[in-house]
Design a protein around this motif. Structure first.
Motif, short mmCIF file in Angstrom:
data_model
loop_
_atom_site.label_atom_id
_atom_site.label_comp_id
_atom_site.label_asym_id
_atom_site.label_seq_id
_atom_site.Cartn_x
_atom_site.Cartn_y
_atom_site.Cartn_z
N TRP A 163 1.17 -1.36 -0.43
CA TRP A 163 0.40 0.08 -0.03
C TRP A 163 0.56 1.29 0.40
N PHE A 197 -4.75 -3.09 4.90
CA PHE A 197 -4.13 -2.09 3.32
C PHE A 197 -5.96 -0.85 3.58
N TYR A 213 -12.01 0.12 -2.63
CA TYR A 213 -10.78 -0.78 -1.79
C TYR A 213 -11.91 -2.35 -2.65
N THR A 230 -0.24 5.01 -0.97
CA THR A 230 -0.36 6.07 0.32
C THR A 230 0.68 7.21 0.05
#
Ligand code: GDP
Ligand code: MG
Length: 270
Positions: free
Chosen positions: A75, A127, A111, A79
């Motif tokens: 992730w 995540f 997601y 991010t």
């Protein structure tokens, strides 16, 4: 933005949502490239018209995790990307010309949860947790055509329970005003009860009941993307570009960006 494991239909869904073919000219990856591949982020801007209002919508497609051999902190690229947009905005806002800042902040992250398992996997929990303080996370059950209505119901209940149990903060639909009419309240209730939305995507147009529709043709029948008894696609699209776009932007600005800004200022002064 779309995020989640590779192969869950992210690119297909954004394509279905906004009628663009995102990867028309994507070159095929050879085996070596695939192994070394990291999450590569692509950005597309589309002009859409919603009830006579023209909107410029930016879609950020992330090829997803699972392709690379090492997926720890898969992730991180996402991010980092979200943070970079905040950073850019923060810089522009502190600059001389604050009138015409281009807002590239990520207002929503869809997601994708695989339909095959029993609720969330540890990677899904990690995540979503990694994203939750930075962006409005909207969980989706991918490829819902793999599930029967009963299985969808069960999967949704399970995912909702686990989101609660693991303390994941997903986007919360705001309460509707008490002075709204009954029909509006009913729609609002249905929307909330349908979460996490079960979605189906398709890049092909098929013929059903004498009409050309977006769907998936199977030997046993046709799955219609925009038929609300087949999946929640229409609910999702309405929510994103009609009913909740402003709220998503407000929360981004008032909560996620404010957090980022506060951290920046704290670091600058300490
Ligand atoms: P991504 O890696 O998440 O972007 O996934 P893609 O959009 O590239 O899709 C991966 C594969 O799944 C393709 O073969 C698609 O045709 C197929 N696919 C996409 N959406 C769906 C869906 O809703 N249901 C089913 N059964 N297959 C899908
Ligand atoms: Mg993709």
């Amino acid at each position: 933005m779309v995020a989640g494991e590779s192969g869950l239909g992210k690119s297909t869904l954004v394509n279905s949502l906004f009628l663009t073919d995102l990867h028309k000219d994507r070159k095929l990856l050879n085996a070596e490239e695939r192994i070394n591949q990291t999450v590569e982020i692509t950005k597309h801007t589309v002009d859409i018209e919603e009830k006579g209002v023209k909107l410029k919508l930016t879609i950020i497609d992330t090829p997803g995790f699972g392709d690379a051999v090492n997926n720890t902190e898969c992730w991180k690229t996402i991010t980092d990307y979200i943070d970079q947009q905040f950073e850019q905005y923060f810089r522009d806002e502190s600059g001389l010309n604050r009138k015409n800042i281009q807002d590239n902040r990520v207002h929503c992250c869809l997601y994708f949860i695989p339909p095959f398992g029993h609720g969330l996997r540890p990677v899904d929990v990690h995540f979503m947790r990694a994203l939750q303080e930075k962006v409005n996370v909207v969980p989706l059950i991918a490829k819902a055509d793999c599930l029967t209505p009963v299985e969808i119901r069960r999967m949704k209940d399970r995912v909702r329970e686990e989101i609660e149990k693991f303390g994941i903060k997903v986007y919360q639909f705001p309460d509707c005003d008490s002075d709204e009419d009954e029909e509006f309240k009913q729609q609002d209730r249905e929307l909330k009860e349908s979460t996490p939305f079960a979605v189906i995507g398709s890049n092909t147009v098929v013929e059903a009941r004498g009409q050309r529709i977006r769907g998936r043709l199977y030997p046993w029948g046709i799955v219609e993307v925009e038929n609300s008894s087949h999946c929640d696609f229409v609910k999702l699209r309405n929510m994103l570009i009609r009913t909740h776009m402003h709220d998503l932007k407000d929360i981004t600005c008032d909560v996620h960006y404010e957090n980022y800004r506060a951290q920046c200022i704290q670091q600058m002064t300490s």
